[in-house]
Motif scaffolding. Structure first.
Motif, PDB file in Angstrom:
ATOM      1  N   ASP A 200     -29.362  48.582 -78.888  1.00 16.68           N
ATOM      2  CA  ASP A 200     -29.811  47.314 -79.473  1.00 16.68           C
ATOM      3  C   ASP A 200     -31.060  47.515 -80.326  1.00 16.68           C
ATOM      4  O   ASP A 200     -31.880  48.382 -80.037  1.00 16.68           O
ATOM      5  CB  ASP A 200     -30.079  46.301 -78.332  1.00 16.68           C
ATOM      6  CG  ASP A 200     -30.084  44.872 -78.836  1.00 16.68           C
ATOM      7  OD1 ASP A 200     -29.662  44.621 -79.982  1.00 16.68           O
ATOM      8  OD2 ASP A 200     -30.515  43.990 -78.068  1.00 16.68           O
ATOM      9  N   GLY A 201     -31.186  46.677 -81.343  1.00 16.70           N
ATOM     10  CA  GLY A 201     -32.409  46.656 -82.159  1.00 16.70           C
ATOM     11  C   GLY A 201     -32.240  47.158 -83.589  1.00 16.70           C
ATOM     12  O   GLY A 201     -33.242  47.301 -84.299  1.00 16.70           O
TER      13      GLY A 201
ATOM     14  N   ARG B 203     -21.108  37.171 -85.831  1.00 15.51           N
ATOM     15  CA  ARG B 203     -22.101  37.525 -86.861  1.00 15.51           C
ATOM     16  C   ARG B 203     -21.541  37.253 -88.257  1.00 15.51           C
ATOM     17  O   ARG B 203     -20.325  37.100 -88.415  1.00 15.51           O
ATOM     18  CB  ARG B 203     -22.468  39.008 -86.714  1.00 15.51           C
ATOM     19  CG  ARG B 203     -23.212  39.249 -85.422  1.00 15.51           C
ATOM     20  CD  ARG B 203     -23.820  40.618 -85.358  1.00 15.51           C
ATOM     21  NE  ARG B 203     -24.567  40.754 -84.118  1.00 15.51           N
ATOM     22  CZ  ARG B 203     -25.429  41.710 -83.867  1.00 15.51           C
ATOM     23  NH1 ARG B 203     -25.658  42.647 -84.766  1.00 15.51           N
ATOM     24  NH2 ARG B 203     -26.067  41.750 -82.718  1.00 15.51           N
TER      25      ARG B 203
ATOM     26  N   ARG C  38     -33.574  44.436 -86.172  1.00 14.66           N
ATOM     27  CA  ARG C  38     -35.037  44.325 -86.211  1.00 14.66           C
ATOM     28  C   ARG C  38     -35.677  45.557 -86.837  1.00 14.66           C
ATOM     29  O   ARG C  38     -36.655  45.458 -87.568  1.00 14.66           O
ATOM     30  CB  ARG C  38     -35.584  44.104 -84.788  1.00 14.66           C
ATOM     31  CG  ARG C  38     -35.501  42.647 -84.343  1.00 14.66           C
ATOM     32  CD  ARG C  38     -35.611  42.502 -82.860  1.00 14.66           C
ATOM     33  NE  ARG C  38     -34.380  42.909 -82.192  1.00 14.66           N
ATOM     34  CZ  ARG C  38     -34.274  43.132 -80.895  1.00 14.66           C
ATOM     35  NH1 ARG C  38     -35.332  43.042 -80.121  1.00 14.66           N
ATOM     36  NH2 ARG C  38     -33.109  43.457 -80.383  1.00 14.66           N
TER      37      ARG C  38
HETATM   38 MG    MG Z   1     -29.181  42.800 -80.813  1.00 11.15          MG
END
Ligand code: MG
Ligand code: IPE
Ligand code: IPE
Length: 253
Positions: free
Chosen positions: A21-22, A72, A25
């Motif tokens: 995850d990430g 998404r 960002r």
């Molecule tokens: Mg995520």
């Protein structure tokens, strides 16, 4: 001393699961589009797979796309799918070189023909490899898997094929992870503290490890660090610490 050197080779987990995850960002921090993060996440996948193979782990399961991820923006979903196709294509020789066998869990029937073709090609090509089992969770969710199992049980019961009374072992045979041990360790990157519908049944007694590192920055040493942390924990499975100590000392006599 590196984290790799700190690992006790006699106490390795046999199955590690990762929620990668990430990516979004990471890209945003760099003033880039989300897909830039996904592309750079491929390096972290390579590092993690290599690290698991170096330790001769049996299973590594990577959460690559959840059933919820269809929500998404279409452009991101399309980019993720084409990245999956190109990565499978480009990484297959490395999987072969490292004796890694690829399998997938999740509702792969809902993935496009292109994705399925490349996925199946890699699964077939690596099928006889005997080292690390690399499991990609694709269009996977824990609740989907449990409902699917329940439906299969219903069908088998109706057809008179269910010979045994229901038990944890019988139920687990209907999961996509049959023949796999439950993960001893789950790693989630990016500082989020949740399971996000991953391996709900299998994580019942898994040790959870969370790191703020964003997925594209995750490297071998981060993976080894998580294992060192895991090895310092006491897994009690409902028992007391004293009971475990007594058991340990009786084994050492
Ligand atoms: Mg995520
Ligand atoms: C993980 O990174 C990749 C997938 C879920 C496919 P994210 O895309 O979720 O990144 P963040 O959480 O938005 O930063
Ligand atoms: C979980 O990450 C799914 C994958 C890593 C594939 P998400 O980023 O989709 O999770 P939530 O939605 O923030 O919980």
């Amino acid at each position: 001393m590196t984290y790799k050197e700190k690992i006790d080779k006699s106490k390795l987990p046999s199955h590690i699961a990762v929620i990668m995850d990430g990516n979004g960002r990471w890209a945003k921090q760099k003033g880039n589009q989300r897909i830039f993060g996904h592309r750079n996440g491929v390096t972290a996948v390579r590092e993690t797979v290599e690290a698991a193979a170096e330790l001769a782990l049996s299973f590594l399961t990577l959460y690559a796309f959840s059933t919820e991820n269809w929500q998404r923006p279409q452009i991101e979903v399309d980019a993720l799918m084409s990245l999956l196709v190109s990565s499978l294509h480009d990484e297959t020789p490395t999987l072969m070189k490292n004796n890694i066998r690829l399998t997938a869990i999740g509702d792969t029937s809902a993935l496009s023909a292109d994705v399925n073709k490349e996925l199946q090609a890699t699964i077939d090509k690596t099928a006889k490899n005997t080292g690390l089992n690399l499991v990609l969770a694709l269009n996977y969710s824990g609740r989907w898997e449990i409902i699917r199992a329940a439906r299969c049980i219903q069908a088998d019961a109706a057809a008179g094929k269910l010979k045994q009374a229901m038990s944890e072992n019988v139920f687990a045979e209907y999961l996509t992870t049959r023949n796999m041990p439950d993960p001893e360790l789950l790693i989630r990157t990016s500082g989020e503290y949740r399971i996000s519908n991953f391996l709900l049944w299998q994580l019942a007694y898994t040790e959870l490890y969370f790191t703020p590192t964003l997925w594209p920055d995750f490297r071998k040493e981060d993976f080894f660090k998580a294992i060192v942390d895991f090895q310092q924990r006491e897994r009690r499975f409902g028992k007391t610490s004293e009971q475990l100590e007594q058991y340990e000392s009786s084994q050492n006599q």
